[in-house]
Design a protein around this motif. Structure first.
Motif, PDB file in Angstrom:
ATOM      1  N   HIS A 103      -7.599   0.082  -0.100  1.00 47.46           N
ATOM      2  CA  HIS A 103      -8.049   0.986  -1.158  1.00 47.46           C
ATOM      3  C   HIS A 103      -8.369   0.268  -2.470  1.00 47.46           C
ATOM      4  O   HIS A 103      -9.491   0.360  -2.975  1.00 47.46           O
ATOM      5  CB  HIS A 103      -6.997   2.068  -1.406  1.00 47.46           C
ATOM      6  CG  HIS A 103      -7.414   3.066  -2.447  1.00 47.46           C
ATOM      7  ND1 HIS A 103      -8.502   3.904  -2.284  1.00 47.46           N
ATOM      8  CD2 HIS A 103      -6.906   3.358  -3.676  1.00 47.46           C
ATOM      9  CE1 HIS A 103      -8.640   4.671  -3.347  1.00 47.46           C
ATOM     10  NE2 HIS A 103      -7.685   4.347  -4.212  1.00 47.46           N
ATOM     11  N   LYS A 104      -7.399  -0.415  -3.052  1.00 49.37           N
ATOM     12  CA  LYS A 104      -7.603  -1.014  -4.373  1.00 49.37           C
ATOM     13  C   LYS A 104      -8.439  -2.288  -4.242  1.00 49.37           C
ATOM     14  O   LYS A 104      -8.044  -3.222  -3.558  1.00 49.37           O
ATOM     15  CB  LYS A 104      -6.257  -1.330  -5.020  1.00 49.37           C
ATOM     16  CG  LYS A 104      -5.423  -0.095  -5.330  1.00 49.37           C
ATOM     17  CD  LYS A 104      -4.094  -0.464  -5.956  1.00 49.37           C
ATOM     18  CE  LYS A 104      -3.253   0.766  -6.239  1.00 49.37           C
ATOM     19  NZ  LYS A 104      -1.917   0.429  -6.799  1.00 49.37           N
ATOM     20  N   PRO A 105      -9.587  -2.340  -4.932  1.00 53.80           N
ATOM     21  CA  PRO A 105     -10.536  -3.422  -4.660  1.00 53.80           C
ATOM     22  C   PRO A 105     -10.155  -4.738  -5.324  1.00 53.80           C
ATOM     23  O   PRO A 105      -9.590  -4.781  -6.423  1.00 53.80           O
ATOM     24  CB  PRO A 105     -11.839  -2.879  -5.266  1.00 53.80           C
ATOM     25  CG  PRO A 105     -11.389  -2.012  -6.401  1.00 53.80           C
ATOM     26  CD  PRO A 105     -10.104  -1.376  -5.922  1.00 53.80           C
ATOM     27  N   LEU A 106     -10.531  -5.825  -4.661  1.00 54.79           N
ATOM     28  CA  LEU A 106     -10.476  -7.136  -5.286  1.00 54.79           C
ATOM     29  C   LEU A 106     -11.727  -7.377  -6.118  1.00 54.79           C
ATOM     30  O   LEU A 106     -11.682  -8.011  -7.175  1.00 54.79           O
ATOM     31  CB  LEU A 106     -10.359  -8.227  -4.226  1.00 54.79           C
ATOM     32  CG  LEU A 106      -8.985  -8.474  -3.608  1.00 54.79           C
ATOM     33  CD1 LEU A 106      -9.051  -9.621  -2.615  1.00 54.79           C
ATOM     34  CD2 LEU A 106      -7.938  -8.752  -4.667  1.00 54.79           C
ATOM     35  N   TYR A 107     -12.881  -6.854  -5.632  1.00 52.76           N
ATOM     36  CA  TYR A 107     -14.152  -7.088  -6.315  1.00 52.76           C
ATOM     37  C   TYR A 107     -14.958  -5.797  -6.335  1.00 52.76           C
ATOM     38  O   TYR A 107     -15.379  -5.295  -5.286  1.00 52.76           O
ATOM     39  CB  TYR A 107     -14.940  -8.207  -5.613  1.00 52.76           C
ATOM     40  CG  TYR A 107     -14.158  -9.502  -5.580  1.00 52.76           C
ATOM     41  CD1 TYR A 107     -14.086 -10.311  -6.715  1.00 52.76           C
ATOM     42  CD2 TYR A 107     -13.451  -9.878  -4.447  1.00 52.76           C
ATOM     43  CE1 TYR A 107     -13.331 -11.472  -6.706  1.00 52.76           C
ATOM     44  CE2 TYR A 107     -12.698 -11.043  -4.435  1.00 52.76           C
ATOM     45  CZ  TYR A 107     -12.639 -11.834  -5.571  1.00 52.76           C
ATOM     46  OH  TYR A 107     -11.888 -12.977  -5.568  1.00 52.76           O
ATOM     47  N   SER A 108     -15.154  -5.268  -7.525  1.00 49.99           N
ATOM     48  CA  SER A 108     -15.979  -4.076  -7.681  1.00 49.99           C
ATOM     49  C   SER A 108     -16.631  -4.094  -9.048  1.00 49.99           C
ATOM     50  O   SER A 108     -16.279  -4.906  -9.912  1.00 49.99           O
ATOM     51  CB  SER A 108     -15.147  -2.800  -7.509  1.00 49.99           C
ATOM     52  OG  SER A 108     -14.525  -2.447  -8.732  1.00 49.99           O
ATOM     53  N   ARG A 109     -17.555  -3.167  -9.260  1.00 54.58           N
ATOM     54  CA  ARG A 109     -18.334  -3.135 -10.496  1.00 54.58           C
ATOM     55  C   ARG A 109     -17.686  -2.286 -11.588  1.00 54.58           C
ATOM     56  O   ARG A 109     -18.271  -2.132 -12.650  1.00 54.58           O
ATOM     57  CB  ARG A 109     -19.737  -2.595 -10.203  1.00 54.58           C
ATOM     58  CG  ARG A 109     -20.521  -3.406  -9.195  1.00 54.58           C
ATOM     59  CD  ARG A 109     -21.069  -4.651  -9.779  1.00 54.58           C
ATOM     60  NE  ARG A 109     -21.875  -4.391 -10.961  1.00 54.58           N
ATOM     61  CZ  ARG A 109     -22.432  -5.330 -11.711  1.00 54.58           C
ATOM     62  NH1 ARG A 109     -22.233  -6.606 -11.407  1.00 54.58           N
ATOM     63  NH2 ARG A 109     -23.150  -5.014 -12.766  1.00 54.58           N
ATOM     64  N   SER A 110     -16.524  -1.718 -11.328  1.00 54.36           N
ATOM     65  CA  SER A 110     -15.864  -0.972 -12.380  1.00 54.36           C
ATOM     66  C   SER A 110     -14.496  -1.579 -12.678  1.00 54.36           C
ATOM     67  O   SER A 110     -14.143  -2.634 -12.152  1.00 54.36           O
ATOM     68  CB  SER A 110     -15.764   0.520 -12.036  1.00 54.36           C
ATOM     69  OG  SER A 110     -15.554   1.285 -13.206  1.00 54.36           O
ATOM     70  N   TYR A 111     -13.724  -0.894 -13.485  1.00 53.84           N
ATOM     71  CA  TYR A 111     -12.610  -1.543 -14.177  1.00 53.84           C
ATOM     72  C   TYR A 111     -11.398  -1.867 -13.315  1.00 53.84           C
ATOM     73  O   TYR A 111     -10.682  -2.841 -13.576  1.00 53.84           O
ATOM     74  CB  TYR A 111     -12.179  -0.678 -15.366  1.00 53.84           C
ATOM     75  CG  TYR A 111     -11.427   0.581 -15.015  1.00 53.84           C
ATOM     76  CD1 TYR A 111     -10.036   0.631 -15.060  1.00 53.84           C
ATOM     77  CD2 TYR A 111     -12.105   1.741 -14.646  1.00 53.84           C
ATOM     78  CE1 TYR A 111      -9.339   1.784 -14.754  1.00 53.84           C
ATOM     79  CE2 TYR A 111     -11.417   2.899 -14.341  1.00 53.84           C
ATOM     80  CZ  TYR A 111     -10.041   2.919 -14.394  1.00 53.84           C
ATOM     81  OH  TYR A 111      -9.362   4.071 -14.071  1.00 53.84           O
ATOM     82  N   HIS A 112     -11.114  -1.062 -12.277  1.00 53.70           N
ATOM     83  CA  HIS A 112      -9.860  -1.237 -11.548  1.00 53.70           C
ATOM     84  C   HIS A 112      -9.684  -2.640 -10.994  1.00 53.70           C
ATOM     85  O   HIS A 112      -8.575  -3.181 -10.981  1.00 53.70           O
ATOM     86  CB  HIS A 112      -9.779  -0.238 -10.388  1.00 53.70           C
ATOM     87  CG  HIS A 112      -9.242   1.104 -10.776  1.00 53.70           C
ATOM     88  ND1 HIS A 112      -8.057   1.268 -11.453  1.00 53.70           N
ATOM     89  CD2 HIS A 112      -9.725   2.357 -10.560  1.00 53.70           C
ATOM     90  CE1 HIS A 112      -7.826   2.557 -11.641  1.00 53.70           C
ATOM     91  NE2 HIS A 112      -8.819   3.236 -11.118  1.00 53.70           N
ATOM     92  N   SER A 113     -10.757  -3.234 -10.488  1.00 53.70           N
ATOM     93  CA  SER A 113     -10.623  -4.507  -9.785  1.00 53.70           C
ATOM     94  C   SER A 113     -10.079  -5.615 -10.672  1.00 53.70           C
ATOM     95  O   SER A 113      -9.444  -6.554 -10.188  1.00 53.70           O
ATOM     96  CB  SER A 113     -11.974  -4.926  -9.198  1.00 53.70           C
ATOM     97  OG  SER A 113     -12.938  -5.064 -10.229  1.00 53.70           O
ATOM     98  N   LEU A 114     -10.317  -5.518 -11.993  1.00 55.74           N
ATOM     99  CA  LEU A 114      -9.824  -6.541 -12.910  1.00 55.74           C
ATOM    100  C   LEU A 114      -8.733  -6.040 -13.838  1.00 55.74           C
ATOM    101  O   LEU A 114      -8.191  -6.818 -14.628  1.00 55.74           O
ATOM    102  CB  LEU A 114     -10.986  -7.100 -13.750  1.00 55.74           C
ATOM    103  CG  LEU A 114     -12.093  -7.805 -12.977  1.00 55.74           C
ATOM    104  CD1 LEU A 114     -13.157  -8.318 -13.942  1.00 55.74           C
ATOM    105  CD2 LEU A 114     -11.556  -8.947 -12.123  1.00 55.74           C
ATOM    106  N   ALA A 115      -8.412  -4.747 -13.753  1.00 53.70           N
ATOM    107  CA  ALA A 115      -7.433  -4.182 -14.686  1.00 53.70           C
ATOM    108  C   ALA A 115      -6.115  -3.783 -14.034  1.00 53.70           C
ATOM    109  O   ALA A 115      -5.091  -3.707 -14.727  1.00 53.70           O
ATOM    110  CB  ALA A 115      -8.035  -2.963 -15.401  1.00 53.70           C
TER     111      ALA A 115
END
Length: 568
Positions: A371-383
Motif C-alpha cells: 500500500h504505502k509507496p516507495l516512489y510516487s508523485r505525491s507527498y506520502h512516498s517522501l513524507a
C-alpha cells in the motif's frame, strides 16, 4: 445562537489530525448555503436499531494457498448458522455441487447511530445534534462539517471456508450461506493453469469510501463503477488486485457494508487479491486502539507467521508468475521492529526467503504489491516516516531479488517509474537511480523495455473520489508551503526525484490544488490499470474513468499510458 467553535477529530493520511473550525464563519457559511444547511437539535433523535442480516453479505472470494486447487471464502450474517457452507460446481446451475463446511465466529461490529430514516446522527457539545439529511458541498465531502459520531456494538458472525482439491484451469460457480437461512447469488472464479499460460488481471486502489459521504456523495458507487469499467476493459480478467484502503475508517462497519454492497456483484465475478491499507485499520476516535483485526475479518487471506497487524502478508503463484502481497501496516514499535518501520524485520526476512524460493523454482516474473509507496508523485512516498525508515533496506531487497513490478497505493495520483536500481543513501536520498541496462523502444504513449534490469513502480491513481496533487510538478515554494516536513528538499532534490519517473500526474485540475495538496473528496475522475502476462511479455495499460454518476450518464474510459516489458 452564537457558537464559539466546532471541534472534532478526523483521520488524515497515516495520523490523526485535530481540526478546529472557527464557529462563526463556519456556521454562517453552512446556514447561508442552500446546499448545506445544518439544523441543530437540542434533543437527540431516536436511534434506530441495527437489524440483523439473515442472508450472506460482505462476501469475498480470495486466493488462499495454491491458486490451481484452492480458494478462500468469507462472509457475514447477523445470526449464527451451524450448517453454513460453500457450494461449488462446474455448472452454472450448481448441479452436483461439492460442499465445503464453513466455520462461523462471533464478532463485534460497530455501527454508526442513525435515525429511523437511515441518516447519521452527529453531535457538537456546544451546538447540539444534527444529521446528514439533504447535505451537500465540500464542507461535507471533506468531513469538515462532521461532528462526533456514536457507535453501537452489534454481535455478528463471520464465516470462513476453504475450498480444496479443485481442478486447475477450471471455471467454477459457487454459492455461500446455509440451507436454513438462504444462499447468496451465484458467483464464479477460474483456477489458475499451467506455467506460461497467458492471463490478465486488474489493479485498482484506494476505494476508501467515508461513512459521512454515504448520503452526500457516495464514494462506494464510484469505486464499483470504476471496477465495472475495468472488468469490461480487460474483457473478463482472471482476478482483481486491490492495493489497499478499501474503506476510510475500519472501525465503522457501515463503510464495509457500503463498499461490499456496491461492489458485491462485481467482486463475485472473479477472485480478489487484497493488500491492507492504513485506513483498513483506522479507528473512529482519537485514543481508540487501531482495528488490527478488521482487514482479516473481511478477507480470508493467508496469515503468514501468524502475523495479523492491520492485515497480513502472503504470496501466491498464478500461471508461473509469483505475486507477493506485503503489509505496510507492520509499523508498530516492537522487539522485531524497534524503529517502527512500515515493514518489520520478520516480514522483510520472509519476503527475501519467499522470493528467492520462487526464483529458484523458475518464476519468470515477480510482482510485489503493497500500500504505502516507495516512489510516487505525491507527498506520502517522501513524507511517511515509517516508509523513510525502511526505504534503504526495502529498496535494496527489491533490487537484489530482481522484482519486476512493484504495485502501490496510498498516494492518489498517477505514478510510473523507469526501471529503478538501488543505490546507497550516501549516493541518493531516494535510494534509487534509473537503470541503464536493456533497450528502450519509445512509441507514442508507449514505452517498451527489452530485458531491463531494475524494478518499475506503478500507482494507478485511485478508484475513490479522494485525490492528491502531483506535488513534484509544482514549484519548490509550493512544496515547502504545502508540506513543512518536505522543506529539506532543494530544487536539485526535486529534479533528481522527477527524473526517476516515466509517467505521472493528477487527472483532476480543480482550483483547490492552488492552496491544498488534497482535494475535497469530490473527484469525478477515477482510475485503474490492466496487466496482461503472456510468457515473456508483460503489458501494462493505465486508464481514467470520468463522469458524474449523480447525472446518470455513461462515464467515459480513456487510456492514458501504456508500457511493456519483454524478456529475451
Amino acid at each position: 445562537m452564537r457558537p464559539k467553535k466546532i471541534s472534532h477529530k478526523i483521520f488524515l493520511g497515516s495520523g490523526v489530525t485535530t481540526v478546529l473550525l472557527l464557529g462563526i464563519a463556519v456556521f454562517e457559511h453552512l446556514t447561508n448555503s442552500p446546499d448545506s444547511s445544518i439544523e441543530f437539535m437540542e434533543n437527540k433523535p431516536e436511534v434506530a436499531e441495527v437489524q440483523p442480516t439473515t442472508v450472506p453479505n460482505r462476501i469475498s472470494v480470495t486466493f488462499n494457498g495454491d491458486t490451481r486447487t484452492r480458494m478462500g471464502f468469507n462472509w457475514y450474517t447477523g445470526n449464527h448458522y451451524e450448517d453454513a457452507s460453500v457450494w461449488i460446481s462446474t455448472s452454472d446451475d450448481l448441479q452436483d455441487p461439492i460442499v465445503f463446511d464453513a466455520e462461523g465466529e462471533a464478532v463485534t461490529s460497530r455501527y454508526a447511530e442513525r435515525t429511523e430514516d437511515g441518516f447519521f446522527i452527529f453531535f457538537d457539545d456546544e451546538l447540539g445534534y444534527y444529521t446528514d439529511q439533504d447535505k451537500k458541498g465540500p464542507e461535507w465531502t471533506s468531513g469538515a462539517a462532521v461532528g462526533y459520531l456514536e457507535l453501537t456494538d452489534e454481535t455478528e458472525y463471520v464465516y470462513k471456508a476453504l475450498a480444496t482439491d479443485l481442478e486447475p484451469d477450471t471455471t467454477y460457480y459457487y454459492q455461500v450461506g446455509s440451507e436454513s437461512s438462504g444462499k447468496s447469488a451465484v458467483g464464479k472464479f477460474t483456477t489458475s493453469g499451467e506455467t506460461g499460460d497467458d492471463f490478465t488481471f486488474v489493479q485498482y486502489t484506494d476505494t476508501q469510501n467515508a461513512y459521512w459521504n454515504e448520503h452526500v456523495h457516495n464514494e462506494a458507487i464510484y469505486g464499483a463503477d470504476t471496477l465495472e469499467k475495468a472488468i469490461d476493459t480487460a474483457d473478463g480478467p482472471e482476478f482483481i488486485l486491490h492495493t489497499g484502503d478499501v474503506v476510510e475508517t475500519a472501525e465503522v462497519e457501515d463503510e464495509w457494508v457500503d463498499i461490499f454492497s456496491k461492489s458485491q456483484r462485481l467482486w463475485m465475478q472473479q477472485p480478489l487479491a487484497v493488500a491492507p491499507g492504513n485506513h483498513d485499520e483506522h479507528a473512529l476516535h482519537e485514543g481508540t486502539p487501531l482495528q488490527i483485526d478488521a482487514f482479516n475479518a473481511h478477507f480470508n487471506v493467508p496469515v503468514t507467521n501468524d502475523a495479523i497487524d492491520g492485515g497480513s502478508y502472503y504470496s501466491f503463484d498464478y500461471n508461473g508468475v509469483h505475486f507477493v502481497v506485503a503489509n505496510t501496516n507492520d509499523n508498530k514499535v516492537s522487539a522485531d521492529n524497534p524503529e517502527g518501520q512500515a515493514l518489520g524485520e520478520e516480514q522483510l526476512n520472509w519476503i527475501r526467503t519467499d522470493i528467492k524460493r520462487a526464483r529458484d523454482a523458475g518464476a519468470e516474473w515477480v510482482i510485489l504489491s503493497f500500500h504505502k509507496p516507495l516512489y510516487s508523485r505525491s507527498y506520502h512516498s517522501l513524507a511517511d516516516n515509517d516508509v523513510q525508515k525502511v526505504r534503504d533496506e526495502f529498496m535494496q531487497t527489491i533490487d537484489e531479488l530482481d522484482v519486476d513490478l512493484a504495485l502501490q497505493g496510498h498516494d492518489h495520483v498517477f505514478s510510473r517509474t523507469e526501471p529503478l536500481a538501488y543505490v546507497s543513501s550516501e549516493e541518493s536520498v531516494f535510494n534509487a537511480r534509473v537503470s541503464e541496462a536493456g533497450e528502450i523502444i519509445e512509441e507514442e504513449n508507449k514505452s517498451t523495455y527489452i530485458s531491463p534490469e531494475g524494478t518499475i513502480f506503478v500507482l494507478p491513481h485511485a478508484a475513490g473520489t479522494k485525490a492528491y496533487v502531483d506535488l513534484y510538478s509544482r514549484s519548490l515554494a509550493y512544496i515547502h508551503d504545502m508540506r513543512t516536513d518536505l522543506r529539506w528538499m532543494t530544487q536539485e532534490n526535486v529534479n533528481a526525484y522527477n527524473d526517476l519517473f516515466a509517467f505521472g500526474g493528477q487527472p483532476q485540475q480543480e482550483e483547490v490544488f492552488s492552496d491544498s495538496y488534497a482535494n475535497e473528496r469530490q473527484s469525478l475522475v477515477q482510475s485503474f490499470a490492466v496487466y496482461h502476462v503472456e510468457d515473456k511479455i508483460l503489458t501494462v495499460e493505465m486508464y481514467e474513468v470520468s463522469g458524474d454518476l449523480s447525472e446518470n450518464v455513461e462515464r467515459s474510459v480513456d487510456k492514458v499510458h501504456e508500457f511493456e516489458i519483454i524478456k529475451e
